[in-house]
Enzyme design. Structure first.
Site, PDB file in Angstrom:
ATOM      1  N   HIS A 513       0.844  -1.203   0.000  1.00 38.10           N
ATOM      2  CA  HIS A 513       0.000   0.000   0.000  1.00 38.10           C
ATOM      3  C   HIS A 513       0.882   1.256   0.000  1.00 38.10           C
ATOM      4  CE1 HIS A 513      -3.492   2.457   1.648  1.00 38.10           C
ATOM      5  NE2 HIS A 513      -2.465   3.178   2.058  1.00 38.10           N
ATOM      6  N   GLU A 514       1.861   1.299   0.901  1.00 37.02           N
ATOM      7  CA  GLU A 514       2.721   2.496   0.986  1.00 37.02           C
ATOM      8  C   GLU A 514       3.546   2.650  -0.294  1.00 37.02           C
ATOM      9  OE1 GLU A 514       1.931   4.511   3.125  1.00 37.02           O
ATOM     10  OE2 GLU A 514       0.852   3.182   4.490  1.00 37.02           O
ATOM     11  N   GLU A 578      -5.919   6.478  -1.538  1.00 38.98           N
ATOM     12  CA  GLU A 578      -5.913   5.360  -0.588  1.00 38.98           C
ATOM     13  C   GLU A 578      -6.473   4.091  -1.233  1.00 38.98           C
ATOM     14  OE1 GLU A 578      -4.287   5.424   2.070  1.00 38.98           O
ATOM     15  OE2 GLU A 578      -3.927   7.583   2.158  1.00 38.98           O
ATOM     16  N   ASP A 582      -4.649   0.606  -1.731  1.00 39.91           N
ATOM     17  CA  ASP A 582      -5.175  -0.673  -1.230  1.00 39.91           C
ATOM     18  C   ASP A 582      -5.193  -1.723  -2.342  1.00 39.91           C
ATOM     19  OD1 ASP A 582      -5.601   0.061   1.385  1.00 39.91           O
ATOM     20  OD2 ASP A 582      -7.733   0.521   1.127  1.00 39.91           O
TER      21      ASP A 582
HETATM   22 ZN   LIG Z   1      -2.324   5.207   2.590  1.00 45.46          ZN
END
Ligand SMILES: [Zn+2]
Length: 678
Positions: A513-514, A578, A582
């Site tokens: 995710h990062e 985000e 994800d």
């Molecule tokens: Zn994030």
């Protein structure tokens, strides 16, 4: 004490050996068969399947607005930190750092002294406002409040130059409102109107607590709401702000001072304690132009009411119970649906972490993490970076020149694991065991000074944005780095005692995710050095946007909350970064896991294959219950989707998910038009 350290340490390695301490929540299992709702069909509602029984058995505790497995871990950390803070206050030899954080915590826990002082610690601040006699005094007072970390009127901070990330410069930004978002002031639906009415009542009560008569206090509340509505109107929408191009306005001090003459920015910059500079980034120039007119139009006496309010609001949580209670009733109970305020010790641990977090964090790391935790995590990070390299290579929509640039950026990403290389030195901060407000203010001023000192200097890439006990992780576009505080590197995110499938489904997806944030709709606009520079061919850029639009549209259809005040859907554009992270993170972690497993067959565990355990571990990270009020607030302000959609949104786009669970086209967890950016 030795045994206790061993037991804290054991949360990473062998918790089963240790009896639970009083009140201490048990270690959270990485993969919990008992959380699963076997009556649900994973192909119809995977979130319900992975989390249904957990949700049924874990109602929101009265002192929380949201309760999930993420929050369970945060809560467990609070207990560990409390034990440490109690230890450093016990008789015996302690280092100066231990004594300092012990005294800070003690000052916060000393309710008797805080109660006796009442609103007295605020008196000096209110007198300062009372002494404001001219508009020149007004801007001086704003500078003074900023130096002491009290938010008011606008924001001033240090950040890397968007076009030269090696250099840190000053930023001027919108600010000054108290409600969670500009929309709270501007929307006309029944709920927003009600919220403003409740806010007026709250502000009035707070003015009464500092001694104003009810009639005067009611009039003051109205002034505060009017002024903040003006600031809200001038503010840029949170979704628009996500595009770094909307925030990119480097100019001379002279220019912005000329465009917003009533701010008296030249005087402000002399008074605020920042080093001298000639140019800065003005994030939202329109805000300063519009509010400049407002400064002129609104009488000074009304601005003084606003300044008083901002001081009261900032100090309230640190004052006597009457202030704490009223602050909670509005912000915790009304805005978030939290039934009870957290016990004092939890608030005091959080306050210690917020204000002396790198000192408390050092203790936490010494006792819980150790260097081997860093090595283990780095190995997973490398595996997932390799997966990203492979993923970029396989993209049919991206041309070779853009792929080369993407590899360059990926290769340049810096991995920060656990805690910073250098610990912050707080020795200049005076901490007294009987002066809680003074401690908060001095620690706040220290941090403001530390931040301002970065201006016009080479960027400090080693400085961390989160404290080590924090259960979270982050990517910073100007630094091009991914950061994982020690607090998140434990069950349910990572456990040495569980299988790879579960670890990759949990912390593996967080790492992916990062990484993906470096390539989401915001991150992709920065290059390998962290500069705002377009490295995409125009065609590839268009292809990216087309795919991102698919995700934005998809998530805009998901319902965040449905109650008697109506239905609120997610803002697909606000949550785009985000959601992209994800979706990409899950894909990358899955690729890495498949490489790790290779051709060796893995026997099912607890009745689930490795692939199924991967998805279940991911789903279970996000098991949560949330109040309607909190869900509503987050739909407006939180760039993250709620747990249900972080899970169902992602699995229905995943090519691997239907294979793992035998789902067929047409079932709800198999999207007809799956959105895939990475
Ligand atoms: Zn994030």
């Amino acid at each position: 004490m030795t045994r206790r350290i061993l037991c804290v340490f054991a949360m990473l390695f062998a918790a089963a050996l240790c009896p639970a301490q009083a009140g201490m929540p048990h270690e959270i299992p990485s993969f919990d068969v008992n959380a699963i709702d076997k009556t649900a069909d994973p192909c119809v509602d995977f979130y319900q399947y992975a989390c249904g029984t957990w949700m049924k058995n874990n109602p929101i505790p009265p002192d929380k607005a949201r309760w999930g497995r993420f929050d369970e871990l945060t809560e467990r950390n609070l207990y560990i930190l409390r034990d440490m803070l109690n230890d450093v206050q016990a008789p015996g030899k302690h280092t100066s750092v231990e004594t300092m954080i012990g005294n800070y915590y003690a000052s916060c826990m000393d309710e008797a002294t805080i109660e006796i002082k009442g609103s007295a610690p605020l008196t000096l601040e209110l007198e300062k406002v009372a002494n404001v006699a001219t508009k020149a005094d007004f801007i001086r007072q704003v500078a003074y409040m900023h130096r002491n970390a009290t938010p008011v009127l606008f924001a001033f901070y240090a950040q890397p130059d968007m076009h030269d990330s090696n250099q840190t410069i000053a930023y001027l930004d919108q600010g000054g409102i108290t409600l969670p978002d500009r929309d709270y002031y501007l929307k006309d639906d029944a709920k927003s109107v009600e919220t403003r009415q409740k806010y007026l009542e709250h502000v009035q009560k707070m003015f009464e607590l500092v001694g104003d008569k009810p009639g005067a206090a009611a009039a003051e509340a109205k002034i505060v709401l009017d002024i903040e509505t003006g600031l809200a109107k001038a503010s840029m929408d949170r979704t628009l702000r996500r595009d770094p191009k909307t925030r990119d306005h480097k100019m001379t001090v002279e220019k912005i001072a000329g465009q917003a003459p009533n701010f008296d920015l030249t005087r402000y910059l002399i008074e605020n304690g920042a080093p001298k500079f000639t140019s800065l980034n003005v994030v939202n120039p329109d805000f300063f132009k519009q509010v400049s007119d407002q400064i002129n139009a609104v009488p000074l006496d009304q601005w003084k009411v606003y300044l008083r309010w901002k001081a009261i609001d900032a100090y309230a949580p640190m004052l006597s119970n009457a202030f704490v209670e009223e602050d909670f009733l509005f912000k915790g109970k009304y805005l978030s649906g939290q039934k009870e305020i957290e016990p004092r010790w939890k608030r005091c641990v959080k306050s210690t972490d917020a204000n002396l977090g790198m000192a408390l964090g050092k203790l936490y790391v010494d006792r819980t993490f150790g260097t081997e935790g860093k090595e283990r995590t780095l190995k997973m990070v490398e595996a997932i970076e390799n997966a990203m390299r492979e993923d970029i290579g396989s993209l049919s929509w991206m041309s070779e020149p853009t792929k080369q640039k993407a590899y360059e950026k990926l290769n340049a990403i810096v991995n920060n694991i656990g805690y910073p290389d250098m610990w912050r030195d707080y020795s200049s901060v005076v901490i007294k065991s009987d002066d809680y407000v003074g401690n908060v203010v001095r620690a706040g001023a220290f941090e403001v000074h530390r931040q301002y000192s970065k201006i016009e200097r080479p960027t400090d890439r080693k400085d961390w944005g989160m404290t080590p006990p924090t259960v979270n992780a982050y990517y910073r576009p100007p630094m091009n780095d991914i950061n994982f505080p020690a607090g998140i590197l434990q069950p349910p995110f990572y456990s040495q005692r569980t299988d790879d499938a579960v670890n990759y489904g949990a912390i593996g997806v967080v790492i992916g995710h990062e990484l993906t944030h470096g390539f989401d709709d915001q991150g992709r606009k920065y290059d390998a050095e962290g500069n705002l520079r377009d490295w995409w061919t125009p065609e590839d850029g268009k292809e990216f946007e087309r795919r991102a639009d698919c995700t934005a549209h998809e998530y805009s259809n998901f319902v965040a909350v449905k109650d008697d005040k109506g239905e609120v859907r997610l803002n697909g554009k606000l949550t785009l970064g985000e959601n992209t992270a994800d979706n990409g993170g899950l894909k990358l972690a899955y690729i890495a896991l498949m490489h790790l497993i290779g051709d060796t067959p893995v026997q099912p565990t607890d009745g689930y294959t490795a692939e199924q355990r991967f998805f279940l571990a991911y789903g279970q990270i996000w098991c949560q219950n949330v109040t309607d009020q909190e869900a509503r607030k987050r739909a407006l302000t939180d760039p993250h989707s709620p747990g249900r959609w972080r899970v169902n949104g992602v699995v229905q786009n995943s090519a691997a998910f239907p294979q793992a669970f035998g789902c067929k086209a047409g079932q709800p967890m198999v999207a007809e038009n799956a959105c895939r950016v990475w």
